[in-house]
Design a protein around this motif. Sequence first.
Motif, PDB file in Angstrom:
ATOM      1  N   ALA A 257       0.823  -1.207   0.000  1.00 15.45           N
ATOM      2  CA  ALA A 257       0.000   0.000   0.000  1.00 15.45           C
ATOM      3  C   ALA A 257       0.859   1.260   0.000  1.00 15.45           C
ATOM      4  O   ALA A 257       0.397   2.340  -0.380  1.00 15.45           O
ATOM      5  N   GLN A 258       2.122   1.134   0.413  1.00 14.15           N
ATOM      6  CA  GLN A 258       3.018   2.291   0.492  1.00 14.15           C
ATOM      7  C   GLN A 258       4.055   2.326  -0.621  1.00 14.15           C
ATOM      8  O   GLN A 258       4.857   3.250  -0.692  1.00 14.15           O
ATOM      9  N   VAL A 259       4.068   1.318  -1.483  1.00 11.56           N
ATOM     10  CA  VAL A 259       5.060   1.291  -2.561  1.00 11.56           C
ATOM     11  C   VAL A 259       4.752   2.402  -3.563  1.00 11.56           C
ATOM     12  O   VAL A 259       3.636   2.521  -4.060  1.00 11.56           O
ATOM     13  N   THR A 260       5.740   3.215  -3.831  1.00  8.33           N
ATOM     14  CA  THR A 260       5.555   4.372  -4.722  1.00  8.33           C
ATOM     15  C   THR A 260       5.996   4.085  -6.155  1.00  8.33           C
ATOM     16  O   THR A 260       5.636   4.831  -7.059  1.00  8.33           O
ATOM     17  N   LEU A 261       6.791   3.048  -6.361  1.00  9.30           N
ATOM     18  CA  LEU A 261       7.221   2.679  -7.706  1.00  9.30           C
ATOM     19  C   LEU A 261       6.112   1.855  -8.343  1.00  9.30           C
ATOM     20  O   LEU A 261       5.912   0.692  -8.015  1.00  9.30           O
ATOM     21  N   LYS A 262       5.386   2.483  -9.263  1.00  7.39           N
ATOM     22  CA  LYS A 262       4.161   1.895  -9.804  1.00  7.39           C
ATOM     23  C   LYS A 262       4.372   0.496 -10.366  1.00  7.39           C
ATOM     24  O   LYS A 262       3.613  -0.435 -10.101  1.00  7.39           O
ATOM     25  N   GLY A 263       5.410   0.320 -11.184  1.00  8.04           N
ATOM     26  CA  GLY A 263       5.641  -0.964 -11.821  1.00  8.04           C
ATOM     27  C   GLY A 263       6.012  -2.056 -10.841  1.00  8.04           C
ATOM     28  O   GLY A 263       5.706  -3.231 -11.064  1.00  8.04           O
ATOM     29  N   LEU A 264       6.675  -1.689  -9.753  1.00  7.28           N
ATOM     30  CA  LEU A 264       7.025  -2.679  -8.730  1.00  7.28           C
ATOM     31  C   LEU A 264       5.772  -3.219  -8.057  1.00  7.28           C
ATOM     32  O   LEU A 264       5.594  -4.435  -7.916  1.00  7.28           O
ATOM     33  N   LYS A 265       4.894  -2.321  -7.666  1.00 11.14           N
ATOM     34  CA  LYS A 265       3.652  -2.751  -7.026  1.00 11.14           C
ATOM     35  C   LYS A 265       2.791  -3.565  -7.984  1.00 11.14           C
ATOM     36  O   LYS A 265       2.322  -4.661  -7.640  1.00 11.14           O
ATOM     37  N   SER A 266       2.586  -3.051  -9.186  1.00  3.79           N
ATOM     38  CA  SER A 266       1.738  -3.747 -10.163  1.00  3.79           C
ATOM     39  C   SER A 266       2.299  -5.120 -10.516  1.00  3.79           C
ATOM     40  O   SER A 266       1.558  -6.077 -10.737  1.00  3.79           O
ATOM     41  N   GLY A 267       3.632  -5.216 -10.554  1.00  6.84           N
ATOM     42  CA  GLY A 267       4.257  -6.461 -10.945  1.00  6.84           C
ATOM     43  C   GLY A 267       4.224  -7.542  -9.885  1.00  6.84           C
ATOM     44  O   GLY A 267       4.312  -8.736 -10.211  1.00  6.84           O
ATOM     45  N   LEU A 268       4.090  -7.151  -8.628  1.00  4.89           N
ATOM     46  CA  LEU A 268       4.079  -8.134  -7.543  1.00  4.89           C
ATOM     47  C   LEU A 268       2.670  -8.574  -7.157  1.00  4.89           C
ATOM     48  O   LEU A 268       2.472  -9.721  -6.740  1.00  4.89           O
ATOM     49  N   VAL A 269       1.704  -7.673  -7.266  1.00  7.76           N
ATOM     50  CA  VAL A 269       0.323  -8.026  -6.921  1.00  7.76           C
ATOM     51  C   VAL A 269      -0.164  -9.130  -7.859  1.00  7.76           C
ATOM     52  O   VAL A 269      -0.002  -9.055  -9.078  1.00  7.76           O
ATOM     53  N   GLY A 270      -0.743 -10.163  -7.272  1.00  7.92           N
ATOM     54  CA  GLY A 270      -1.243 -11.292  -8.056  1.00  7.92           C
ATOM     55  C   GLY A 270      -0.270 -12.443  -8.165  1.00  7.92           C
ATOM     56  O   GLY A 270      -0.651 -13.545  -8.579  1.00  7.92           O
ATOM     57  N   LYS A 271       1.000 -12.215  -7.805  1.00  6.11           N
ATOM     58  CA  LYS A 271       1.982 -13.294  -7.811  1.00  6.11           C
ATOM     59  C   LYS A 271       1.876 -14.087  -6.501  1.00  6.11           C
ATOM     60  O   LYS A 271       1.244 -13.667  -5.540  1.00  6.11           O
TER      61      LYS A 271
END
Length: 311
Positions: A257-271
């Motif tokens: 919820a606090q990750v500011t690097l968009k691609g990092l958050k999007s890339g980990l959610v769902g894994k």
Amino acid sequence: MRRLAGLLVVPLLLLSTAACGDDKASDSASTEKGFPAITAGAKFGEKPTLEKGEGDPPKELKTDVISEGDGVKLKTGDAIQVNYLGQAWDSTKPFDNSFDRKQPFDLTLGAGMVIQGWDKGLVGQKVGSRVELVIPPDLAYGEQGQGDIKPNATLVFVVDIVKATQVPASAEGSEVAQDNIDLPKVGTKTDGKAPTVTIPKSDPPKKLVSNYILESKGEVIKDTDSVVVNYVGLLWKDSKAFDSTYQTGKTQTFPLAQVTLKGLKSGLVGKKIGSRVLLVIPPDQAFGNEAQQSIPAKSTLVFAVDLLAKM
């Protein structure tokens, strides 16, 4: 190589020193001599209030177990979740607390994510315990201070240990074919060392890539989770590593919820927890036109991430 965790997530709550209002005492409870008394909210889970310390503060770290839990003992390397309140020895005004946010604080014990007094004082304590820490300046913020914390301040914390998770050394799982020659190839060894990452000479993809390298059968990650990871981050352009948890031997906890690097958050959610993942993050989902430390502007970033545990 400078650690970039502070660029990937919102600065750690413990280090943000957001000021909190005074709390009036409603009852009296004494602790061992040398520890400021908890005057209200003495039970585990309740927001406490503290008296000012009496006399000169101790020069060494002191830990008092207010109430002992029946959970496992904390070890260096454990991913833990706590609630806390902190104030200076000579003050009755907290400089920060997690109780008001109604969101426990996640950290990896011994990973240098917090002041040394926490890493030293919480080891060996049991999950479910409430402890009070009195931390001298050399194990806190020293001569520099921090935000509202004055230089050479002795700090007092009440900490509720909510949860602990043992962190494995490496991701595990079934190997997934890496047959796209235009994407980086990531090593599959599970020895706890940094995996190899070989970046091709071709142009980077323009869209986010999030691929399994090792796929486990673990729980699927949600965007509200906090995940404990090991990772290495590289620049696509010259394959230069700009950050790695493996160099310090200490994992990192990402509250998504606090990750500011968009691609990092999007890339980990769902894994899935327990997996190894390749992320290729284009500039528009990384730092864009802004250079950051050793990362030039408009850089495509490559991460190999081991998703070790979830809090």
